[in-house]
Enzyme design. Structure first.
Site, PDB file in Angstrom:
ATOM      1  N   TYR A   1       4.503   6.156  11.068  1.00  0.00           N
ATOM      2  CA  TYR A   1       4.835   4.781  11.442  1.00  0.00           C
ATOM      3  C   TYR A   1       5.705   4.030  10.428  1.00  0.00           C
ATOM      4  O   TYR A   1       6.128   2.925  10.697  1.00  0.00           O
ATOM      5  CB  TYR A   1       3.569   3.974  11.739  1.00  0.00           C
TER       6      TYR A   1
ATOM      7  N   ARG B   1       0.867  -1.188   0.000  1.00  0.00           N
ATOM      8  CA  ARG B   1       0.000   0.000   0.000  1.00  0.00           C
ATOM      9  C   ARG B   1       0.897   1.230   0.000  1.00  0.00           C
ATOM     10  O   ARG B   1       1.435   1.619   1.034  1.00  0.00           O
ATOM     11  CB  ARG B   1      -0.914  -0.005   1.231  1.00  0.00           C
TER      12      ARG B   1
ATOM     13  N   HIS C   1      -3.454   4.722   4.503  1.00  0.00           N
ATOM     14  CA  HIS C   1      -4.593   3.818   4.683  1.00  0.00           C
ATOM     15  C   HIS C   1      -5.874   4.507   4.228  1.00  0.00           C
ATOM     16  O   HIS C   1      -6.704   3.928   3.531  1.00  0.00           O
ATOM     17  CB  HIS C   1      -4.704   3.396   6.146  1.00  0.00           C
TER      18      HIS C   1
END
Lengths: 409, 337
Positions: free
Chosen positions: A320, A307, A311
């Site tokens: 992160y 990805r 998100h």
């Protein structure tokens, strides 16, 4: 006897912000190296396939090995177009969200090949039970972009009348089951749909979709149990895009084995595929669909992808993971790889690509203009609040009629 | 017309529905070859084959989730959760999925399924075989929730549920499976076959969803209840000599508010009885409805008799169970208020 204190193992990804991208543990098998079993192969004879990765496109853009040749040149060009459309669609809708025209959006950046290629392996009438990251199924199936945008804008022409979060599409005619926000619930529903098709003596099959993180949900296991028990004609897809919001994929699998390997305990044949290789995804999907249609039961496919985007519009991946990790991703960019293949075949060129890109962007812009004319979150027209009372039941019960009247609709 | 137990009536309802409609399929734990632990699906697999009546793995979320997929395909699945207490693993599929699919897809997909669950106590089932989870289901828009108190209604309501285009939960009071029961656990059960409400019509008929029944007409007070407690209320009326009108609600969602209003407005007094725990139980909803619709007719506070706010205790089951003594005391208090 020792009295050493116990300690808990908490899996951690190989790298975090501030470090360097590290995919050194990620083995990339050579394209064409993985065998192609017969569709009635016994699951126990193909266990190795859950630990390797089926790849068709090599570094030179050539299609090689036993999984090559599942698509015609026209289909390949159409597949490239689908992925480019999805990428522009994502880009425009992301900006629309930033402009306040909708509340939420989730991109497909980096994993366009998975759904776009898979859709080409299905027949009309088959049913997908997707997550929110398989809009490629709709685009590759010819669903109107404008209708998708109407849904995203919750406008007066939203087919779902403003009841669902943006991107939670539904289209029975296009084989796309209504999306749930609760993770994994659709996986077992796909199995039930496939069971019904089998009971009916139908020829249609179902496909379930789940993300790597959601495989830890109980319904993933429910689906595996039911699919294996009844040998349901279903293709069970795990899209391993490495990240479940901020949680890396190793957390859901105990940092051991692979997601595909989970099929082994259920006697379900499992194949790991390069999710950024349009040709590989298509070939494996077609193999699994043929297996289901021929009555040999379910297949578990792990699509290994990345990805590249956030998100969702509510997420900040920079907090992160390393910002440019996708650039180091060993399986590359699905759009660039398919484009290179078409160029290698001599049926595409940089000039044509630039031209097609501009045409697609115009198409997406035109769809957006038309959709915005039917309203956005910041400008009407919008669906009537009366709609929220309708369709809760086939017939509105008295208490809802009273509440609707009380609300003034 | 035949005299049947509730179990036989439920079995018969399945049989009639499966014979009339090939899209009706029945599955759940132990329901196939064995015919269910309570025998409610006995004989169906033999008659209709294992494609239409089959056993499921022990996975309630899987059973309901698969049924939702089948319903989306166009089937009318009827699934059994072996005890209502086991619905919790399936709760997400019931409330977030089955209940919502029509609304969230704007009718693009629908979910005409039936989930049967044996419910209630009085069988020494302990904490995990005796619960009454109706309030957890009636809070969910998109569901219908029914609970029969006799064999005839059990067949009629189940048949209506199977024919309904939306998901219906059928709660079956297992204390009534073999006969009516007046809450006196030390007395023998009167078999349904000797009871007028054990008379069940042959063939196809439905009991409409959303309609209450007046089980016992009366003028002193109104009892709002359902399932096993219908008979406990009757015992209390008999023992106190109070002329209680007992409304058997039959469907809890959607609720027959017209029947409630008509009765309480006439009697001016209302006692609500259910076996589930009291706090935030379905009785709270009934109490609010009565207050909203009948406030000026009320001669006494609306009173609830319920299970205590504890887990259903195995050894103290009859101290937990809202029996005739507690109901009788409530009747007297309401009459004296």
């Amino acid at each position: 006897m020792t009295d050493l204190p116990l300690s808990l193992y908490v899996p951690e990804p190989a790298c975090r912000p501030g470090g360097e991208p590290d995919f050194s543990d990620f083995e990339v098998p050579k394209a064409g190296a993985i065998r192609r079993p017969a569709i009635d192969e016994a699951p126990e004879n193909m266990r190795d396939m859950a630990f390797s990765i089926v790849r068709v496109l090599n570094r030179k853009g050539e299609a090689v090995g036993p999984w090559a040749g599942s698509l015609t040149e026209d289909e390949l060009k159409a597949g490239l177009r689908d992925m480019m459309t999805l990428r522009h669609f994502d880009d425009r809708m992301l900006k629309a969200q930033r402009q306040g025209k909708t509340s939420f959006y989730a991109q497909h950046l980096g994993e366009e090949a998975v759904a776009c290629a898979f859709r080409r392996a299905l027949e009309d009438g088959d049913m997908n039970f997707p997550t929110y990251r398989q809009a490629g199924l709709l685009i590759a199936g010819g669903y109107p972009l404008e209708t998708m945008m109407n849904q995203i804008f919750s406008n007066a022409r939203d087919p779902l009348e403003g009841r669902q979060l943006p991107i939670f599409y539904s289209s029975k005619d296009h084989g796309f089951f209504t999306i749930s926000g609760n993770l994994g619930t659709q996986f077992i529903q796909a199995v039930g749909w496939a069971m019904a098709s089998a009971i009916s003596g139908d020829t249609r099959i179902a496909a379930g979709w789940i993300g790597d993180g959601s495989t830890s949900e109980s319904d993933f296991h429910a689906a595996m149990v039911f699919a294996s028990t009844y040998k349901a004609p279903v293709v069970l897809n795990v899209v391993n895009n490495q990240w479940a919001i901020s949680t890396f994929q190793g957390m859901a699998r105990g940092n051991a084995g692979t997601f595909a390997a989970r099929g082994h305990g259920f006697g379900i044949p499992a194949i790991r595929v390069d999710g950024n290789d349009f040709l590989a995804v298509h070939a494996v999907a077609r193999w699994a669909a043929a297996r289901a249609r021929a009555g040999h039961g379910p297949t578990l496919i792990e699509h290994v992808t990345y990805r590249a985007g956030a998100h969702s519009t509510s997420d900040d991946p920079g907090a992160y993971r390393i910002k440019h990790e996708f650039d180091a991703w060993p399986l590359g960019d699905p759009v660039a790889r398919l484009k290179e293949h078409l160029v290698t075949l001599g049926i595409w060129s940089d000039e044509r690509h630039i031209q097609a890109d501009a045409e697609i962007l115009d198409e997406v812009k035109a769809a957006q203009k038309a959709a915005e004319a039917s309203g956005t979150m910041i400008s009407g027209p919008a669906p009537s609040p009366r709609s929220m009372f309708e369709g809760v039941y086939a017939e509105m019960p008295d208490h809802l009629q009273r509440q609707r009247q009380e609300a003034g609709y | 017309m035949a005299r049947m137990t509730m179990i036989e009536a439920i079995q018969n309802a399945h049989d009639v529905a499966m014979e009339r409609d090939a899209s009706v399929v029945v599955f759940g734990e132990d329901v196939g070859y064995f015919g269910g632990v309570f025998r409610c699906t006995a004989g169906l697999q033999k008659k209709y084959g294992s494609h239409r009546c089959f056993d499921a793995p022990i996975n309630e979320s899987g059973i309901v989730g698969a049924a939702i997929g089948m319903a989306a395909y166009g089937f009318k699945p009827v699934v059994e959760i072996q005890f209502a207490d086991y619905m919790y693993p399936a709760y997400d599929q019931i409330v977030s999925e089955a209940a919502r699919i029509r609304h969230r897809s704007n009718g693009d997909f629908t979910c005409p399924l039936v989930i049967r669950m044996p419910t209630g106590g009085g069988i020494f089932g302990g904490q995990t075989h005796s619960q009454s989870p109706e309030a957890l289901l009636t809070h969910v828009s998109g569901l219908k929730v029914v609970i029969p108190s006799n064999p005839r209604d059990a067949k009629g309501l189940l048949t209506a549920a199977i024919e309904d285009p939306d998901p219906v939960i059928v709660l079956e009071p297992k204390r009534l499976y073999n006969g009516p029961f007046d809450g006196h656990y030390d007395r023998p059960i009167a078999a349904w076959k000797k009871h007028p409400l054990g008379e069940v019509d042959d063939g196809h008929f439905t009991t409409p969803l959303g309609k209450a029944a007046i089980y016992r007409p009366g003028s002193d007070l109104t009892v709002l209840t359902y399932g096993t407690m219908v008979y406990v209320a009757e015992a209390a009326a008999h023992e106190t000599g109070i002329d209680a009108e007992i409304i058997d609600l039959r469907t809890l969602l959607p609720l027959d508010m017209g029947a409630i209003e008509a009765s309480v407005a006439r009697t001016g007094r209302c006692v609500i009885i259910h076996e589930a725990t009291r706090t935030s139980g379905f009785g709270a909803e009934l109490s609010a409805v009565v207050q909203e619709l009948c406030f000026y007719a009320l001669e006494a506070p609306v009173t609830r008799v319920c299970g205590w706010d504890t887990p259903y205790p195995h050894a103290q089951e009859w101290a937990y169970f809202p029996g005739p003594d507690r109901v009788a005391a409530a009747f007297r208090a309401v009459m004296e208020a």
